[in-house]
Every structure is written in C-alpha cells, then in structure tokens.
Design an enzyme around this catalytic site. Structure first.
Site, PDB file in Angstrom:
ATOM      1  N   GLY A  31       0.963  -1.087   0.014  1.00 23.57           N
ATOM      2  CA  GLY A  31      -0.086   0.125  -0.095  1.00 23.57           C
ATOM      3  C   GLY A  31       0.885   1.303  -0.171  1.00 23.57           C
ATOM      4  O   GLY A  31       0.232   2.366   0.503  1.00 23.57           O
ATOM      5  N   LEU A  32       1.959   0.937  -0.849  1.00 22.83           N
ATOM      6  CA  LEU A  32       2.991   2.341  -0.890  1.00 22.83           C
ATOM      7  C   LEU A  32       3.400   2.905   0.502  1.00 22.83           C
ATOM      8  O   LEU A  32       3.148   4.307   0.386  1.00 22.83           O
ATOM      9  CB  LEU A  32       2.171   3.403  -1.839  1.00 22.83           C
ATOM     10  N   CYS A  51       0.556   0.992  -9.595  1.00 20.37           N
ATOM     11  CA  CYS A  51       0.563   0.474  -8.504  1.00 20.37           C
ATOM     12  C   CYS A  51      -1.057  -0.272  -8.262  1.00 20.37           C
ATOM     13  O   CYS A  51      -2.085   0.561  -8.052  1.00 20.37           O
ATOM     14  CB  CYS A  51       0.848   1.419  -6.982  1.00 20.37           C
ATOM     15  N   ILE A  95       7.183  -5.113 -16.392  1.00 23.19           N
ATOM     16  CA  ILE A  95       5.960  -4.878 -15.859  1.00 23.19           C
ATOM     17  C   ILE A  95       5.969  -4.700 -14.486  1.00 23.19           C
ATOM     18  O   ILE A  95       6.613  -5.146 -13.672  1.00 23.19           O
ATOM     19  CB  ILE A  95       4.932  -5.870 -16.350  1.00 23.19           C
ATOM     20  N   GLY A 140       9.906  -8.678 -14.328  1.00 26.73           N
ATOM     21  CA  GLY A 140       8.863  -9.561 -14.126  1.00 26.73           C
ATOM     22  C   GLY A 140       9.442 -10.953 -13.793  1.00 26.73           C
ATOM     23  O   GLY A 140       9.504 -11.543 -14.758  1.00 26.73           O
TER      24      GLY A 140
END
Lengths: 269, 307
Positions: free
Chosen positions: B73-74, B131, B192, B244
């Site tokens: 959640g950053l 995000c 990605i 990725g």
C-alpha cells in the site's frame, strides 16, 4: 551474513511429528544473540519461493552451532523438514534486534505455546550471568509441553510455572494468571525485575498491560510474515509509537523482532 | 576481450544493464551489506508519494506457487522526508539512483516532479502509474491511455530529469498504454509492474491479504512479462527496462533478447540478496560465450527476421 550452514541434527523434538529441532553449524553462530532469527531458504527451488524466518532457540559459539525449533505449519516448513542431516542450508542471518540480557536482578519469562522457543536462548544467556530466571509458560495440555521441549528447560534448571487450558499439567488457565499469583506471593521486592515474553498477540497484549501496571520492564518478541528480512519490502509492519507518542510503523524484521513493550501499539491494528 | 556492459538509456550512462526494482530494494542501504551497489547498473528506490503513507494493514504478503502477492500500500515517508533524509545519502551512492513517484492526481505527480530535478543527484524519475494496491489513483492512471499520457506529459513538463513510465500489466492491450506514454513524452518505459491477484486462506476461510487483492510478482509472471516486452518493443521507439520474475541471469537474457535494453531485479532480491550481482556476472559470461562484444547488441535480437 549470507552463508551456508550444515545440518547437524534434524529431528522431532518430542512425540509431535510437527514440532522439529534443527541444529545448524557455521559461521553465523559467532554473531548470534538471543532473540534474533535466521532467514532460511528451505530449498533451492522456486516453490516455496521465500525464505522462512525462524527464531534461534540455542547458541553454542564454541561448537559454532545454532538450534532452531519450529512447528511445521505450511509449505515452507514442510519442505524444510525434509532437509537431511549432513545437508546444507542457505541462511541469511542472524537478523534482527534481540533481547537485552540482564546481568543483575531477576528475569521473568512469559511464553504462550511455541512462543517459548526464542526464550530458551535468552534463559541460557541469563544463566551464564547467574541471573535468577523463572519461566511462566502456558500451553494446551500436558502432551504439548513434552512435545515442545519441556526437558530442555529442565536440563537448563530453570524454575518453571506452567498453565494448561485443560488443567492436565500445572494450573488450569492462562499464563497471565500465573504471573498474577507469583506477584502476590512475592515477598517485598528487592531485585529489579526484567521480563521477556513471546506468544500469540492476545497473550502478549495481556502480559504487556500487566507489566505496565507493575512497572516491570518488558520486552516482547513479535512475529509477522516477511519477505526480505532486511527492512526493504515493508511486508512485516507492526504498529508502534515514537518517543512523542505518535503512531508509526515498525518493521518486525529490523526494528524487532524484539521490542520494548511500550514501543508496540496493541490496539492500532 | 572484455564484454562492454555499458548501456546508454534515456541519455543516462549506466555501468551495466542490471537495476533493482522499486519496492523490493528499499532505499538501497538495506542491501548494501550483501550486494556492493557499485556493481549494479543502478537502483530504483521505494515509491514515494507527496505525503507520508502508513500503507495497508497486515497480512501484506502471501506466498503463491513460484510467486508472491504483496499489498504494502505504498508505505513511504513522503516526498519531503525523502528529500531531507534519504536523498543526501542516495546521491553519494556509487551507482545510478532512480526515484519512483506515485500519486493520486495529475497534480500530485506534477508537484513531485517539480521537486526532483537534475541537481537533486538522481539519474531519472520512474513514474509509477501502475500500483495495484491503493484504492484510487496509481493503477487507474495506468489502465487509461489518455490518463497515462496526461500524467507523463505533466511530469515531463516539470522536470529536467529523464522520465521513465512504469506500465501496469493489468490491461487488455499494453501497446496502447506504451504508445500513450510515448506521446506524453516519456524517455523510456519500464514494464511490467505486478499483476493484480488474490489468494484465500482455506483454514480461516478469509482472503490471505488484509487488502484482499495484491500484486503478484516472482517467476510465475515472467512469461507474461516477456510477452509484453516483446509486443511493446515492436510498437514504440522508446528503450525498455524489462522486469517481472527475473531470478537468474538466463531470465534477464530472455528479456534483453525480447527487446529490453536493461532489466530490473525485484522479488528475487528477497530470496537472494546477491541476485542482481549474480545476474550481471551471468549476462557477462553469456556474452563472452556467444562472442558478443557489447551487451547492447542483445537488445531485441530475438526479433531478427520478424515482421
């Protein structure tokens, strides 16, 4: 450090097939402190992908050995349990902030279930310093204690006070009740008391509140899912308070896993 | 003859093509004892937002087959604290440092870009429009080509640093997004980000993550990422940073051959803190074995004879 450790012993601790004792030999033993953990890669494979953080239960520097006690719980520990004696394990650690080992006064340990494992290393370090130590330990039933290393505590000579949910050993009830009784019976306090606790979150919260009312210094060892173990991924957050009482995130891996009880905010999450 | 590992991308000269992916490498200091940062092409540091963020409740992580879900959640100290407390040390690191910025409005991105210029000591800005773990914003900008273009154009207009757009794989056609950020003025594209996923804890019969959904990363997503790099490489002029599930050097070479100029190592750092270093060495040995003089010659080699 990132190192390989040799598996010296890997066996059941008691009759419970899911509780294991793993003894590792290698350089990492020289640095280990009670309360720290090893971040172990169970297999050189993509599944399980992540390391598993396991607390150190015994430190033998002269033989360069560390003992880890663990319960098989998911895929990672299942795969780990299959690693044979003589095999090598990829270990990151020792990691984290450990317990402060008192050199005076009296040490009280409070454990819930297998939360007792990291306290064993602390008890051994305290014994070396001739600090009087007592373990208050709560578990499910009599069989649990035999399976979770009761004999290791007897070997160490630590006085024990036990509680079971069903009353099959020790007092029927919770470990916090044992603490309350002990405090009542304690004759006029002479020695400063240091406490350390490890177990389920509810138990740690109760012990924390208790210690606070008695003005006893308490350290708690927390557990949370983690990926890196180094403070980078921010997976293992827990909530705490800074010195000015503001809420802030703590990292179980690098700020802990051992925290002063007053650093932890039990009701925030 | 030694292999020339240098890569020039978006006007930046990198020592080699191996970066570390944002969100997996903290602010660099966490890994410094295990991986000499001077040996890396650069590091992309933890995503920052205009204001500090506490992130999501735990559990934030769930392991999946050959992968993991995260919903951090950053969590980050915010732009001001980043500039005051992290940047001075980052500037002094012996490697290129790329900041990663996230916002909830075009104005957020503009505000951060304005504060991060060439004189900050950073090599570039990576703009996170992908995000999956925050309620609004983040990925929303990364799934709508017009919004993606607008965010990149806003950042482009405010900073003199090279701008790298980080794309989300959670779209029907990633090529549309790649073209949009090219129009917006991006200097490079990284791809990605994680795939939106979910896992259920069957013992307590609840979602495994407190946030329910999380971003899937790790080897499990690699073939999908390689495919997207391949598609985007043919659709835009911009250089690509491929990522990725890169875990070993062979994975990195795959991305380069599919069209990436550089690669980023993410989840693999969690298993092996020396993964970026091992990967750099492996790429070098591969080039030697194949008689390739410069690593830049690998880029898009698998495309030869196509189209």
């Amino acid at each position: 450090m990132l190192t390989n450790m040799r598996v010296i012993a890997h066996e059941r601790l008691g009759d419970d097939v899911n509780i294991r004792r793993l003894v590792l030999e290698g350089e990492a033993a020289a640095e280990a402190q009670p309360g720290q953990f090893l971040h172990i890669r169970a297999a050189d494979a993509l599944d399980p992908l992540l390391r598993r953080p396991l607390s150190i239960a015994a430190i033998d520097r002269s033989q360069r050995r560390l003992t880890v006690l663990y319960r098989i719980k998911g895929r990672g520990t299942q795969v780990l349990a299959a690693v044979p004696v003589g095999g090598m394990l990829d270990v990151l650690g020792p990691l984290g902030r450990g317990f402060q080992v008192p050199s005076t006064g009296e040490l009280i340990l409070a454990a819930g279930g297998i939360g007792v494992f990291p306290l064993l290393a602390l008890a051994a370090a305290a014994a070396e310093r001739q600090v009087k130590t007592t373990l208050f330990w709560g578990g499910e039933d009599r069989a649990f204690f035999d399976n979770a290393g009761l004999r290791l505590w007897r070997d160490l000579g630590t006085p024990l006070s036990l509680a079971t949910m069903d009353g099959s050993l020790g007092r029927k009830g919770l470990v916090t009740e044992l603490l309350g009784l002990w405090w009542q019976e304690r004759t006029a306090a002479k020695e400063p008391v240091f406490m350390a606790a490890c177990g389920p979150a509810g138990m740690l919260k109760a012990v924390s509140l208790w210690a606070q009312t008695k003005a006893v210094s308490l350290e708690v060892s927390l557990e949370e899912r983690m990926a890196c173990g180094l403070g980078a991924c921010l997976g293992c957050a827990c909530q705490g308070r800074d010195s000015e009482g503001r809420l802030k995130n703590l990292k179980v891996c690098t700020d802990g896993p051992v925290f002063k009880a007053e650093e932890v905010e039990w009701d925030a999450g | 003859m030694p292999v020339d590992l240098r890569v020039s991308l978006a006007g930046i000269d990198f020592r080699n093509p191996v970066l570390t992916a944002s969100g997996t490498y903290g602010f660099g200091k966490e890994y410094a004892p295990y991986c000499p940062l001077a040996e890396l092409g650069g590091i992309v540091v933890k995503g920052i937002t205009p204001e500090p963020r506490a992130g999501n409740p735990v559990p934030r992580l769930a392991e999946t087959p050959a992968g993991m879900l995260n919903a951090i959640g950053l969590e980050n100290p915010g732009l001001e604290a980043f500039i005051a407390h992290e940047l001075p040390r980052l500037k002094a690191l012996p490697t290129a440092v790329i900041a990663n910025i996230s916002g909830f409005s075009v104005e957020d991105y503009r505000f951060m870009a304005r504060s991060l210029q060439r004189d900050s000591g950073l090599a570039a800005l990576e703009v996170n429009i992908s995000c999956p773990n925050v309620k609004q914003g983040g990925m929303a900008f990364g799934t709508d080509p017009a919004a993606a273009e607008a965010v990149i154009a806003a950042v482009r207009a405010e900073t003199d640093l090279p701008v790298i757009a980080k794309l989300s794989p959670n779209v029907t056609d990633i090529v549309l997004l790649a073209k949009a950020v090219q129009r917006g003025g991006a200097d490079a594209i990284s791809l990605i980000n994680t795939l939106l996923g979910m896992s259920v804890d069957i013992e307590n019969q609840r979602p495994a993550l407190a946030n329910t959904f999380g971003g899937l990363s790790g080897p499990a997503i690699r073939p999908l990422a390689v495919r997207m790099v391949w598609q985007v490489a043919q659709a835009v002029e911009l250089p690509l940073i491929g990522m990725g599930g890169i875990t070993v050097w062979q994975d990195a070479v795959e991305f380069l051959l599919a069209g990436a100029s550089m690669v980023s190592v993410g989840t693999a750092n969690f298993m092996n803190p020396q993964a970026p270093l091992d990967i750099r060495r492996g790429i070098e040995a591969y080039c030697e074995r194949k008689g390739i003089a410069a690593v830049s010659e690998l880029t898009g080699r698998a495309l030869r004879g196509k189209g």
